[in-house]
Design a protein around this motif. Structure first.
Motif, PDB file in Angstrom:
ATOM      1  N   ALA A 426       0.817  -1.211   0.000  1.00 34.63           N
ATOM      2  CA  ALA A 426       0.000   0.000   0.000  1.00 34.63           C
ATOM      3  C   ALA A 426       0.851   1.261   0.000  1.00 34.63           C
ATOM      4  CB  ALA A 426      -0.906  -0.003   1.221  1.00 34.63           C
ATOM      5  N   LYS A 427       2.093   1.169   0.553  1.00 33.00           N
ATOM      6  CA  LYS A 427       2.925   2.363   0.651  1.00 33.00           C
ATOM      7  C   LYS A 427       3.650   2.700  -0.660  1.00 33.00           C
ATOM      8  CE  LYS A 427       3.939   1.909   5.587  1.00 33.00           C
ATOM      9  NZ  LYS A 427       5.018   1.818   6.592  1.00 33.00           N
ATOM     10  N   PHE A 428       3.752   1.738  -1.523  1.00 35.04           N
ATOM     11  CA  PHE A 428       4.477   1.975  -2.783  1.00 35.04           C
ATOM     12  C   PHE A 428       3.698   2.975  -3.650  1.00 35.04           C
ATOM     13  CE2 PHE A 428       5.731   0.916  -7.151  1.00 35.04           C
ATOM     14  CZ  PHE A 428       7.104   1.003  -7.025  1.00 35.04           C
ATOM     15  N   PRO A 429       4.367   4.006  -4.209  1.00 34.81           N
ATOM     16  CA  PRO A 429       3.635   5.059  -4.954  1.00 34.81           C
ATOM     17  C   PRO A 429       3.223   4.599  -6.351  1.00 34.81           C
ATOM     18  CG  PRO A 429       5.984   5.539  -4.996  1.00 34.81           C
ATOM     19  CD  PRO A 429       5.816   4.313  -4.134  1.00 34.81           C
ATOM     20  N   ILE A 430       2.430   3.542  -6.410  1.00 35.65           N
ATOM     21  CA  ILE A 430       1.978   2.986  -7.688  1.00 35.65           C
ATOM     22  C   ILE A 430       1.300   4.050  -8.550  1.00 35.65           C
ATOM     23  CG2 ILE A 430       0.162   1.507  -8.690  1.00 35.65           C
ATOM     24  CD1 ILE A 430       2.549  -0.111  -8.034  1.00 35.65           C
ATOM     25  N   LYS A 431       0.503   4.891  -7.945  1.00 29.98           N
ATOM     26  CA  LYS A 431      -0.310   5.835  -8.709  1.00 29.98           C
ATOM     27  C   LYS A 431       0.520   6.953  -9.349  1.00 29.98           C
ATOM     28  CE  LYS A 431      -4.460   4.769  -6.062  1.00 29.98           C
ATOM     29  NZ  LYS A 431      -5.575   5.245  -5.217  1.00 29.98           N
ATOM     30  N   PHE A 438       6.661  -0.247 -11.945  1.00 28.00           N
ATOM     31  CA  PHE A 438       5.911  -1.249 -11.176  1.00 28.00           C
ATOM     32  C   PHE A 438       6.018  -2.659 -11.765  1.00 28.00           C
ATOM     33  CE2 PHE A 438       2.322   1.173 -13.328  1.00 28.00           C
ATOM     34  CZ  PHE A 438       2.003   0.223 -14.289  1.00 28.00           C
ATOM     35  N   HIS A 439       6.501  -2.788 -13.009  1.00 23.79           N
ATOM     36  CA  HIS A 439       6.722  -4.126 -13.567  1.00 23.79           C
ATOM     37  C   HIS A 439       8.155  -4.606 -13.361  1.00 23.79           C
ATOM     38  CE1 HIS A 439       2.813  -4.766 -15.213  1.00 23.79           C
ATOM     39  NE2 HIS A 439       2.890  -3.805 -16.137  1.00 23.79           N
ATOM     40  N   VAL A 476      -2.536  -0.675 -11.758  1.00 17.98           N
ATOM     41  CA  VAL A 476      -1.541  -1.369 -12.589  1.00 17.98           C
ATOM     42  C   VAL A 476      -2.213  -1.950 -13.835  1.00 17.98           C
ATOM     43  CG1 VAL A 476      -0.003  -3.378 -12.695  1.00 17.98           C
ATOM     44  CG2 VAL A 476       0.034  -1.873 -10.683  1.00 17.98           C
ATOM     45  N   GLU A 477      -3.360  -2.596 -13.659  1.00 15.46           N
ATOM     46  CA  GLU A 477      -4.083  -3.199 -14.793  1.00 15.46           C
ATOM     47  C   GLU A 477      -4.564  -2.119 -15.759  1.00 15.46           C
ATOM     48  OE1 GLU A 477      -7.191  -5.388 -12.921  1.00 15.46           O
ATOM     49  OE2 GLU A 477      -5.901  -7.100 -12.383  1.00 15.46           O
TER      50      GLU A 477
END
Length: 527
Positions: A426-431, A438-439, A476-477
């Motif tokens: 949840a902490k990873f700044p995916i957005k 992220f891959h 991500v999707e």
């Protein structure tokens, strides 16, 4: 007819303890007059010198070969022969260490040595010597615009207008860099008339083919200072003459690269904690003071949250990253636990909170100015091959003069929390992250460009959460399928096009920060 004969007369001279014999030639000229009589003249033949001697030897001996001796090499320049640079102080500077030299605004100093890009050795008019911060001075030449109060190099159109409105005087003006490389813009305040409100006019200073400067083509000048001086006394095509130069000199002191030359370790006894101002990923942040007179932010690092040894080595490099749009790292305290990181203090706090607290009150010109500030700082990092890795509104801070600066650059490399570096955490700044991060966990300046596009979206939504209704996995999707953030209603299409260009699937398809900065500057000048 003249007959000549040579006689040798020896004369003896004594010099100190030795004697020398000097030969003197006397030429006897015998002239045969028309009446057949003889007359005799004696002329002393002096010892030939220099070129006369050389030419005579050649005439006496016939053809003589020129000397084959090589000329002596030139003497090496003496240490004092190098021309010293004279500089003018832009700000007051109070010594922080015994090795520092005090600076007084507008006074001249002599630069003796440039220890590094940020600290120079200087001498004042009284003969005192010491180290000074290089960003507090500028070369004292008439052609150097930085010595003039009216010149502002790093200022956007919106910041210029805000500054002039605060002054609110007819003819208040500044000169700033234009979006066209090598040209300038005059911004001048015009007071309200009966039928119109107060306004700010922007006049471009142009240069013709012969290299002369002008605002109105009929009035040409050899230099920009000459042009400004003329228009201070004559409107000559402007709505008003330039009456009051508005400067920032002395009022807003820039941060220095550390407190002194190569001082990265700070004694914790020199720090005073005033109040807690927030908490971050690594621990609590306090407002504090260094040696009771320099305001600082102090981050106390929670034990186990960071790879401290690696960070301490990196801190020495980070201190040298000094720029007006980066939060300056002053040093670290490693002598006791917890470890402290000491940085420049930013009065208006986190950009994300700043946007949310002022929702509906910030004009679009101000929002664009925020993006320009961040882009300028990122262009500097890009040029110095430094990757931020976590660029977002939460990691930018706002100064008392509403200048936005980038904070926490490169810090994510030292996080020990596996949840942070995992794409499922949840902490990873995916957005804020592009597909290659992220891959494949692949960072670059182009991954920072993607994050900058998301930051622009945050700014023009006044602090909304990107993809607010989606989980990290759903983001991500969606990104992998080509989905992108929508256009904020405050963002004109030209702004959204800049954002969208940052979100190209391939890193090579994204523009560099230098290009983004140029584009944003051009947009700002047309609004």
């Amino acid at each position: 007819m003249i007959l000549s004969s040579y006689n040798t007369i020896q004369s003896i001279f004594c010099c100190c303890c030795c004697c020398s014999v000097q030969k003197r030639q006397v030429r006897t000229q015998i002239s045969l007059g028309q009446d057949g009589g003889l007359s005799e003249k004696h002329t002393q033949r002096h010892r030939p010198r220099g070129s006369e001697l050389s030419s005579r030897k050649q005439s006496n001996r016939g053809c003589v070969q020129p000397s084959k001796r090589k000329p002596l090499p030139p003497l090496p320049p003496s240490e004092g022969a190098e021309e010293k640079i004279r500089v003018k102080a832009l700000y007051d500077f109070l010594p922080k260490e015994p090795c520092n030299l005090e600076l007084k605004r507008s006074e001249e100093y002599l630069i003796l040595e440039k220890y590094n890009p940020h600290w120079w050795k200087a001498r004042d008019r009284m003969g005192n010597e010491g180290l000074i911060p290089s960003n507090y001075v500028t070369e004292n030449k008439i052609t150097n615009l930085e010595i003039y109060e009216w010149y502002h190099r790093n200022i956007t159109r919106n910041q210029a207008e805000r500054l002039l409105r605060q002054e609110s005087k007819e003819g208040a003006f500044i000169v700033r860099d234009s979006r066209h490389l090598g040209s300038y813009t005059i911004s001048v305040f015009i007071r309200a008339r009966r039928s119109t409100e107060a306004t700010i006019k922007h006049y471009q200073i142009k240069r013709n083919d012969s290299g002369r400067w002008y605002v109105a083509e009929r009035h040409l000048f050899q230099s920009v200072p000459e042009l400004i001086w003329y228009h201070q006394h004559n409107a000559a095509g402007l709505l008003t003459r330039l009456r009051y130069p508005v400067g920032l000199m002395g009022s807003c002191l820039p941060a220095t690269a550390g407190f002194s030359y190569e001082k990265w370790e700070i004694d914790p006894s020199e720090l005073a904690f005033i109040k807690e101002i927030g908490s971050g990923q690594f621990g609590v942040v306090h407002l504090g003071e260094w040696r009771a007179h320099v305001q600082v932010a102090i981050k106390a690092i929670n034990e186990g949250s960071m790879s401290e040894e690696d960070f301490i080595e990196e801190a020495k490099v980070m201190m040298k990253l000094s720029h007006s749009k980066l939060v300056q790292l002053y040093g670290v305290c490693t002598q006791r636990k917890p470890l402290y990181i000491v940085t420049e203090f930013m009065e208006n706090g986190c950009l994300l909170h700043y946007l949310r607290e002022r929702k509906g009150k910030l004009r679009k010109e101000m929002l664009l100015s925020v993006c320009q500030d961040v882009c300028e700082g990122m262009e500097f990092l890009e040029r110095n091959c430094y990757i931020h890795r976590d660029l977002a509104a939460r990691n930018c801070l706002v100064s008392s003069t509403c200048i936005v600066k980038i904070s926490d650059f490169g810090m994510t490399r030292y996080v020990l929390d596996d949840e942070y570096i995992s794409s499922s955490g949840a902490k990873f700044p995916i957005k804020w992250s592009p597909p290659e991060v992220f891959h494949f966990n692949k960072y670059s300046s182009k991954s920072d460009v993607w994050s900058f596009g998301v930051l622009m979206w945050e700014v023009f939504t006044e602090g909304k959460m990107p993809f607010e209704n989606k989980s990290n996995l759903e983001v991500v999707e969606a990104i992998s399928k080509g989905f992108r953030l929508y256009r904020p209603h405050l963002a004109p299409m030209c702004i959204y096009e800049v954002m969208y260009s940052c979100w190209h699937e391939k890193p090579k398809g994204r523009p560099p920060f230098a290009e983004l900065l140029q584009t944003l500057t051009e947009i700002a000048e047309t609004w």
